[in-house]
Motif scaffolding. Structure first.
Motif, PDB file in Angstrom:
ATOM      1  N   ALA A  21       0.800  -1.238   0.055  1.00 18.69           N
ATOM      2  CA  ALA A  21       0.171   0.146   0.133  1.00 18.69           C
ATOM      3  C   ALA A  21       1.029   1.337  -0.202  1.00 18.69           C
ATOM      4  O   ALA A  21       0.631   2.289  -0.575  1.00 18.69           O
ATOM      5  N   ALA A  22       1.904   1.309   0.761  1.00 22.71           N
ATOM      6  CA  ALA A  22       2.803   2.667   0.854  1.00 22.71           C
ATOM      7  C   ALA A  22       3.541   2.517  -0.527  1.00 22.71           C
ATOM      8  O   ALA A  22       3.600   3.868  -0.976  1.00 22.71           O
ATOM      9  N   TRP A  23       3.767   1.506  -1.193  1.00 20.07           N
ATOM     10  CA  TRP A  23       4.699   1.687  -2.441  1.00 20.07           C
ATOM     11  C   TRP A  23       3.762   2.250  -3.453  1.00 20.07           C
ATOM     12  O   TRP A  23       4.097   3.076  -4.382  1.00 20.07           O
ATOM     13  N   LEU A  24       2.302   1.580  -3.689  1.00 19.93           N
ATOM     14  CA  LEU A  24       1.411   2.092  -4.573  1.00 19.93           C
ATOM     15  C   LEU A  24       0.971   3.749  -4.226  1.00 19.93           C
ATOM     16  O   LEU A  24       0.845   4.534  -5.350  1.00 19.93           O
ATOM     17  N   SER A  25       0.991   4.085  -2.973  1.00 22.39           N
ATOM     18  CA  SER A  25       0.458   5.559  -2.676  1.00 22.39           C
ATOM     19  C   SER A  25       1.940   6.266  -3.210  1.00 22.39           C
ATOM     20  O   SER A  25       1.534   7.454  -3.698  1.00 22.39           O
ATOM     21  N   ALA A  26       2.960   5.921  -2.810  1.00 25.92           N
ATOM     22  CA  ALA A  26       4.127   6.975  -3.546  1.00 25.92           C
ATOM     23  C   ALA A  26       4.200   6.843  -4.974  1.00 25.92           C
ATOM     24  O   ALA A  26       4.484   7.932  -5.452  1.00 25.92           O
TER      25      ALA A  26
END
Length: 79
Positions: A21-26
Protein backbone atom coordinates in the motif's frame (compact mmCIF):
# COMPACT_ATOMS: atom_id res chain seq x y z
CA UNK A 1 -2.73 -26.87 13.58
CA UNK A 2 -3.75 -24.50 10.80
CA UNK A 3 -4.86 -21.91 13.35
CA UNK A 4 -1.41 -21.89 14.88
CA UNK A 5 0.22 -21.58 11.45
CA UNK A 6 -2.07 -18.69 10.41
CA UNK A 7 -1.48 -16.99 13.75
CA UNK A 8 2.25 -17.09 13.12
CA UNK A 9 2.20 -15.72 9.54
CA UNK A 10 -0.66 -13.23 9.93
CA UNK A 11 1.64 -10.34 11.03
CA UNK A 12 3.90 -10.94 8.02
CA UNK A 13 0.93 -10.87 5.63
CA UNK A 14 -0.26 -7.58 7.15
CA UNK A 15 3.27 -6.16 6.93
CA UNK A 16 3.52 -7.13 3.26
CA UNK A 17 0.16 -5.53 2.53
CA UNK A 18 1.24 -2.34 4.32
CA UNK A 19 4.45 -2.20 2.27
CA UNK A 20 2.47 -2.75 -0.93
CA UNK A 21 0.00 0.00 0.00
CA UNK A 22 2.85 2.43 0.79
CA UNK A 23 4.58 1.64 -2.50
CA UNK A 24 1.38 2.16 -4.51
CA UNK A 25 0.69 5.42 -2.70
CA UNK A 26 4.19 6.73 -3.39
CA UNK A 27 3.95 5.71 -7.01
CA UNK A 28 0.63 7.50 -7.42
CA UNK A 29 1.84 10.68 -5.77
CA UNK A 30 4.91 10.63 -8.04
CA UNK A 31 2.71 10.37 -11.11
CA UNK A 32 0.49 13.20 -9.88
CA UNK A 33 3.53 15.40 -9.29
CA UNK A 34 4.83 14.66 -12.78
CA UNK A 35 1.45 15.52 -14.31
CA UNK A 36 1.30 18.77 -12.33
CA UNK A 37 4.81 19.72 -13.43
CA UNK A 38 3.91 18.97 -17.05
CA UNK A 39 0.77 21.09 -16.77
CA UNK A 40 2.80 24.02 -15.44
CA UNK A 41 5.28 23.65 -18.30
CA UNK A 42 2.47 23.58 -20.89
CA UNK A 43 0.85 26.66 -19.33
CA UNK A 44 4.13 28.56 -19.43
CA UNK A 45 4.68 27.58 -23.06
CA UNK A 46 1.13 28.63 -23.95
CA UNK A 47 1.61 31.96 -22.20
CA UNK A 48 4.82 32.59 -24.16
CA UNK A 49 3.12 31.68 -27.45
CA UNK A 50 0.12 33.88 -26.69
CA UNK A 51 2.41 36.80 -25.93
CA UNK A 52 4.23 36.31 -29.23
CA UNK A 53 0.91 36.17 -31.10
CA UNK A 54 -0.23 39.41 -29.44
CA UNK A 55 3.04 41.11 -30.37
CA UNK A 56 2.75 40.07 -34.01
CA UNK A 57 -0.90 41.12 -34.19
CA UNK A 58 -0.09 44.51 -32.69
CA UNK A 59 2.81 44.97 -35.09
CA UNK A 60 0.70 44.07 -38.13
CA UNK A 61 -2.15 46.29 -36.93
CA UNK A 62 0.21 49.25 -36.71
CA UNK A 63 1.36 48.87 -40.35
CA UNK A 64 -0.41 50.31 -43.37
CA UNK A 65 -1.70 48.03 -46.13
CA UNK A 66 1.22 48.56 -48.53
CA UNK A 67 3.76 47.74 -45.85
CA UNK A 68 1.84 44.61 -44.88
CA UNK A 69 1.78 43.50 -48.55
CA UNK A 70 5.55 44.05 -48.88
CA UNK A 71 6.27 42.18 -45.65
CA UNK A 72 4.07 39.24 -46.66
CA UNK A 73 5.67 39.06 -50.10
CA UNK A 74 9.12 39.05 -48.52
CA UNK A 75 8.05 36.42 -45.98
CA UNK A 76 6.65 34.14 -48.72
CA UNK A 77 9.82 34.47 -50.81
CA UNK A 78 12.02 33.59 -47.82
CA UNK A 79 10.02 30.46 -47.04
Amino acid sequence: MIDVFLGQIWPYVLGALAILAAWLSARRSGKLAAHAEDAVHRAQKKEKTDKEVRNVRNEVASLDDDTVDRELDRWVRNR
